[in-house]
Scaffold this active site. Structure first.
Site, mmCIF file in Angstrom:
data_model
loop_
_atom_site.group_PDB
_atom_site.id
_atom_site.type_symbol
_atom_site.label_atom_id
_atom_site.label_comp_id
_atom_site.label_asym_id
_atom_site.label_seq_id
_atom_site.Cartn_x
_atom_site.Cartn_y
_atom_site.Cartn_z
ATOM 1 C CE LYS A 82 -3.881 1.906 2.633
ATOM 2 N NZ LYS A 82 -4.624 1.672 3.822
ATOM 3 C CB SER A 157 -8.131 3.521 2.956
ATOM 4 O OG SER A 157 -7.114 2.769 3.901
ATOM 5 C CB SER A 181 -8.258 0.452 5.804
ATOM 6 O OG SER A 181 -8.997 1.666 5.833
HETATM 7 N N1 GLN Z 1 -12.886 3.683 6.634
HETATM 8 C C1 GLN Z 1 -12.238 4.249 7.856
HETATM 9 C C2 GLN Z 1 -11.890 5.636 7.760
HETATM 10 O O1 GLN Z 1 -12.264 6.176 6.723
HETATM 11 C C3 GLN Z 1 -11.078 3.325 8.034
HETATM 12 C C4 GLN Z 1 -10.074 3.701 7.408
HETATM 13 C C5 GLN Z 1 -8.627 2.711 7.735
HETATM 14 O O2 GLN Z 1 -8.791 1.828 8.371
HETATM 15 N N2 GLN Z 1 -7.488 3.319 7.314
HETATM 16 O O3 GLN Z 1 -11.342 6.035 8.827
#
Ligand code: GLN
Length: 484
Positions: A82, A157, A181
């Protein structure tokens, strides 16, 4: 072995072929590169492919294998990362204009450990900007598409990581999970996603979003593959004082189902197990299958779940507002052209560098930390987090795993842009593991319309091997891994 079929094998299968001399790491890497060439222009999972470098790393691996001296079971198996993980000499953009040209000055511990294990690094993967989002649509370099149906989102994400693994571009990928994410995009793309316990994997070199919850995670085609990566990347690291050696992952062990106790929170499954919340049907069908295999289902109540999502957004935005203060246009990152004075330099660099969702979170976080509002929001969220942690700890004392849904809905239409609150609600089932620091995973089970369904499991702080073992059992029941 036709090279075109390599891209759908698991890492464990590739490792065996390599060791038997039936394929070379170069052939595997080349087959990944050809799938990337074919599919990435449409899916947008990779932001950059390190083709030449990965091929020369594959050649080094082939020499070791030929000499009978592999560095690890995954020596020669490619992986991708990532774009919020640092890899020295390579850009780490976090899918943001702010870091579009930022070259990592050192390598993240997790990435370093994969390199030390002999794995070629194939490239960097698209994501939501600074890991904020649930659809991989907030990044500055275009959305990631779902490989199973490119009209749909891949989740986020770590959408690029899940997409790349599900599409056969790479057998393994690293992601990060602050609130879901790794697990949610894995669920939406039909692959396995693991968020280790907080402290199990060093955060050194992971760009910070919400430091008290960020964890490096793994996306793979099977529980066994994820376990192989966890063996390599977990364990203490002197560069991250929150990492813990006693959380090192040793081995995948298939559990004795007759002795396995699985918790089902009534808040998600209903007192009568009537699945009152969206997305819980597949989780219940999985629990029933485990029961048929001998496991005991234990209904539990976790009242603090009610406040988990709100607490997560207050705390993650507060931490983000502080962590992202470092992008001031001076030390690194985007700098505006010809500002009138210093405050214009700060304001314009940040205004131009950050996208809308990141700005929204910085504003929210700054607000909840303002004196006068701290008690009302930040401290109350901390108290909710403590309550939740206590309640989960009590449940996990008498159970091996807690079954949960992963996403309230299957992958939705690209570009649909639900409003922020609706998008935040998609993290409902995943944030408790981050707030409590417990290990959690998701794996495919059942269907959600024409897309794969999924199930989540949470474990004891030191119990990742148990829940991974349960997921591996589930794969055998279904007759094969994520693609089976
Ligand atoms: N969807 C969650 C957020 O927007 C989780 C993001 C993540 O785990 N990096 O904060």
């Amino acid at each position: 072995m036709p090279l075109s079929t390599l891209s759908i094998l698991t890492a464990a299968q590739l490792s065996q072929l390599l060791r038997r001399g039936e394929v070379t790491s170069r052939q595997i890497t080349e087959s990944c590169l050809s799938v990337i060439r074919e599919k990435n222009p449409r899916l947008n999972a990779f932001l950059e492919v390190f083709a030449d470098e990965a091929l020369s790393q594959a050649d080094e691996s082939d020499r070791r294998l030929f000499d009978g001296a592999p560095l690890s079971p995954l020596d020669g198996v490619p992986v991708a990362i990532k774009d919020n993980l640092l890899y020295e000499g390579h850009i780490a953009s976090c899918a943001s204009r702010m870091l579009e040209h930022f070259v990592a000055p050192y390598t993240a511990t997790a990435v370093q450990r994969l390199r030390q294990a002999g794995m070629p690094i194939l490239g960097r993967l698209n994501m939501d900007e600074f890991a904020m989002g649930s659809a991989s649509e907030t990044g500055a370099f275009g959305p990631v598409k779902n490989p199973l149906d490119p009209s749909l989102v891949a989740g986020g994400s770590s959408g690029g990581s899940a997409c790349a693994v599900a599409a056969g571009m790479v057998p393994l990928a690293l992601g990060s999970d602050t609130g879901g994410s790794v697990r949610q995009p894995s669920a939406l793309c039909g692959v396995v996603g693991v968020k280790p316990a907080y402290g199990a994997v060093s955060r050194w070199g992971l760009v910070a979003y919400a430091s008290s919850m960020d964890q490096v995670g793994v996306i793979a085609r099977s529980a066994e593959d994820a376990a192989m990566v966890m063996q390599l990347i977990s364990g203490g690291d002197e560069k991250d004082s929150t990492s813990e050696e006693n959380l090192r992952f040793h081995q995948l062990r298939l559990p004795d189902m007759k002795k396995t106790r699985l918790a089902l929170p009534v808040e998600w499954f209903g007192a009568e197990l009537d699945c009152p919340v969206p997305g819980s049907e597949n989780a219940l069908s999985f629990a029933r299958a485990m029961e048929a295999a001998g496991a005991t289902l234990v209904p539990v109540s976790i009242p603090a779940l009610e406040d988990a999502l709100a607490a997560y957004f207050v705390l993650s935005c507060a931490e983000a507002s502080s962590n992202l203060a470092r992008y001031d246009g001076l030390r690194y990152g985007h700098q505006t052209a010809m500002p009138e004075d210093l405050s214009a330099l700060y304001a314009k660099s940040r205004g131009e560098g950050f996208g809308q969702e990141v700005k929204r979170r910085i504003l929210l976080g700054t607000f909840t930390l303002t004196s006068g509002y701290q008690d009302k929001y930040y401290l109350r969220a901390q108290a909710a987090r403590e309550r939740l942690t206590r309640e989960f700890r009590a449940v996990m004392e008498s159970c091996d795993g807690l079954v949960c849904p992963v996403s309230p809905r299957a992958a939705w239409e690209l570009g649909q842009k639900p409003d922020s609150v609706a998008l935040y609600q998609s993290d409902l089932y995943t944030v408790p593991a981050n707030l409590t620091g417990l290990p959690a995973l998701s794996f495919p089970w059942g269907q959600a319309g024409h897309m794969p369904g999924s199930v989540g499991l949470m474990g004891h702080k030191t119990g990742l091997n148990r829940i991974l073992g349960i997921a591996a059992m589930a794969e055998t029941l279904k007759g094969g891994g994520a693609n089976g």
